[in-house]
Design a protein around this motif. Structure first.
Motif, PDB file in Angstrom:
ATOM      1  N   ARG A  24      13.545   1.266   1.443  1.00 16.52           N
ATOM      2  CA  ARG A  24      13.641   1.152   2.731  1.00 16.52           C
ATOM      3  C   ARG A  24      15.115   0.608   3.351  1.00 16.52           C
ATOM      4  O   ARG A  24      15.720  -0.119   2.223  1.00 16.52           O
ATOM      5  CB  ARG A  24      12.846   0.135   3.495  1.00 16.52           C
ATOM      6  CG  ARG A  24      11.144   0.753   3.305  1.00 16.52           C
ATOM      7  CD  ARG A  24      10.318  -0.046   3.979  1.00 16.52           C
ATOM      8  NE  ARG A  24       8.879   0.644   3.833  1.00 16.52           N
ATOM      9  CZ  ARG A  24       7.798  -0.106   4.275  1.00 16.52           C
ATOM     10  NH1 ARG A  24       7.994  -1.005   5.104  1.00 16.52           N
ATOM     11  NH2 ARG A  24       6.588   0.711   4.086  1.00 16.52           N
ATOM     12  N   PRO A  25      15.503   0.793   4.496  1.00 14.72           N
ATOM     13  CA  PRO A  25      16.894   0.471   4.763  1.00 14.72           C
ATOM     14  C   PRO A  25      17.008  -1.059   4.679  1.00 14.72           C
ATOM     15  O   PRO A  25      15.740  -1.725   4.844  1.00 14.72           O
ATOM     16  CB  PRO A  25      17.102   0.768   6.327  1.00 14.72           C
ATOM     17  CG  PRO A  25      16.034   2.148   6.320  1.00 14.72           C
ATOM     18  CD  PRO A  25      14.989   1.570   5.403  1.00 14.72           C
ATOM     19  N   ARG A  26      18.048  -1.673   4.607  1.00 15.28           N
ATOM     20  CA  ARG A  26      18.187  -3.237   4.557  1.00 15.28           C
ATOM     21  C   ARG A  26      17.914  -3.836   5.918  1.00 15.28           C
ATOM     22  O   ARG A  26      18.242  -3.386   6.789  1.00 15.28           O
ATOM     23  CB  ARG A  26      19.527  -3.456   3.907  1.00 15.28           C
ATOM     24  CG  ARG A  26      20.022  -3.224   2.828  1.00 15.28           C
ATOM     25  CD  ARG A  26      21.309  -3.545   2.457  1.00 15.28           C
ATOM     26  NE  ARG A  26      21.639  -3.290   1.048  1.00 15.28           N
ATOM     27  CZ  ARG A  26      22.215  -2.186   0.670  1.00 15.28           C
ATOM     28  NH1 ARG A  26      22.500  -1.180   1.407  1.00 15.28           N
ATOM     29  NH2 ARG A  26      22.483  -1.839  -0.889  1.00 15.28           N
ATOM     30  N   ASP A  27      17.243  -4.979   5.785  1.00 11.93           N
ATOM     31  CA  ASP A  27      16.862  -5.650   7.114  1.00 11.93           C
ATOM     32  C   ASP A  27      18.178  -6.394   7.708  1.00 11.93           C
ATOM     33  O   ASP A  27      18.524  -7.561   7.243  1.00 11.93           O
ATOM     34  CB  ASP A  27      15.830  -6.540   6.879  1.00 11.93           C
ATOM     35  CG  ASP A  27      15.185  -7.301   8.051  1.00 11.93           C
ATOM     36  OD1 ASP A  27      15.987  -7.344   8.930  1.00 11.93           O
ATOM     37  OD2 ASP A  27      13.933  -7.501   8.210  1.00 11.93           O
ATOM     38  N   GLU A  28      18.824  -5.979   8.495  1.00 17.15           N
ATOM     39  CA  GLU A  28      20.019  -6.416   9.164  1.00 17.15           C
ATOM     40  C   GLU A  28      19.670  -8.030   9.517  1.00 17.15           C
ATOM     41  O   GLU A  28      20.631  -8.736   9.391  1.00 17.15           O
ATOM     42  CB  GLU A  28      20.665  -5.713  10.139  1.00 17.15           C
ATOM     43  CG  GLU A  28      21.925  -6.279  10.890  1.00 17.15           C
ATOM     44  CD  GLU A  28      22.727  -5.513  11.931  1.00 17.15           C
ATOM     45  OE1 GLU A  28      23.608  -5.944  12.359  1.00 17.15           O
ATOM     46  OE2 GLU A  28      22.223  -4.332  12.133  1.00 17.15           O
TER      47      GLU A  28
END
Length: 205
Positions: A89-93
């Motif tokens: 999953r995309p990194r959690d900003e």
């Protein structure tokens, strides 16, 4: 978000061209993840290259239709059967921002948390209003909205947790006063000095 598999799912219902795919994708997801036509055609090119779709003629306006292949259907079926990997999953900003903020001197981390909480609460209110207005028979949009609501609620709880952790970190316990130590017996006697004479009361004879 897998645009690739989303397009395959739409093509599994029949041939479509790029603009149709974009419109249907956004309709199914309530425009939560908008696509541009360039993304759609780039993805279709890759699917064609990998043998998952093939061109299937044109209409009178020159729109090229695409059709899913047997290999594409197998790919789609595997996608539905396998869980979504958390590692991919995309990194959690937000998590990255707070992790950096606590390590950078001069950053008011509590203010960062409070600003984000206010933003997330507004988004949660928006999602809730949309859910109330969503048509009962539009199950796809209802499910997307419920996912967004649950994510926002979880983010608010996590931000509350972060603020509590920050508050505990910033509490400095008062310095404890050293306990008095008893002097050695001989030294205590010397400090007290000789015993003072007192009036001795004699008993009656």
């Amino acid at each position: 978000m897998s645009i690739k598999h989303g397009l395959l799912a739409l093509l599994d219902q029949g041939p479509r061209y790029g603009y149709q795919l974009r419109a249907e994708f956004e309709s199914r997801t309530g425009s939560t993840w908008p696509l541009n036509v360039g993304q759609v055609y780039t993805t279709l090119g890759r699917l064609d290259r990998d043998g998952l779709v093939v061109p299937d003629g044109e209409d009178g306006e020159g729109h090229v239709f695409y059709r899913i292949t047997g290999e594409g259907r197998r790919e789609l079926q595997e996608w539905f059967e396998e869980p979504v990997s958390r590692a991919g999953r995309p990194r959690d900003e937000l998590a990255i921002k707070l992790a950096m903020a606590v390590a950078v001197p001069g950053v008011d981390v509590t203010a960062v948390v409070q600003t984000q909480r206010a933003h997330t609460l507004r988004a949660l209110q928006d999602y809730t209003r949309l859910k109330v207005r969503a048509a009962e028979d539009d199950l796809a949009w209802q499910l997307v909205l419920e996912s967004l609501v649950f994510q926002a609620e979880a983010e608010v709880r996590w931000l509350d947790h972060c603020e509590a952790r920050l508050a505990r970190r910033d509490v400095v316990p008062p310095a404890a006063e050293p306990l008095p130590t008893a002097p050695p017996p001989g030294e205590a006697a010397a400090q007290d000095g000789p015993p003072k004479r007192g009036r001795i009361r004699r008993g009656k004879r």
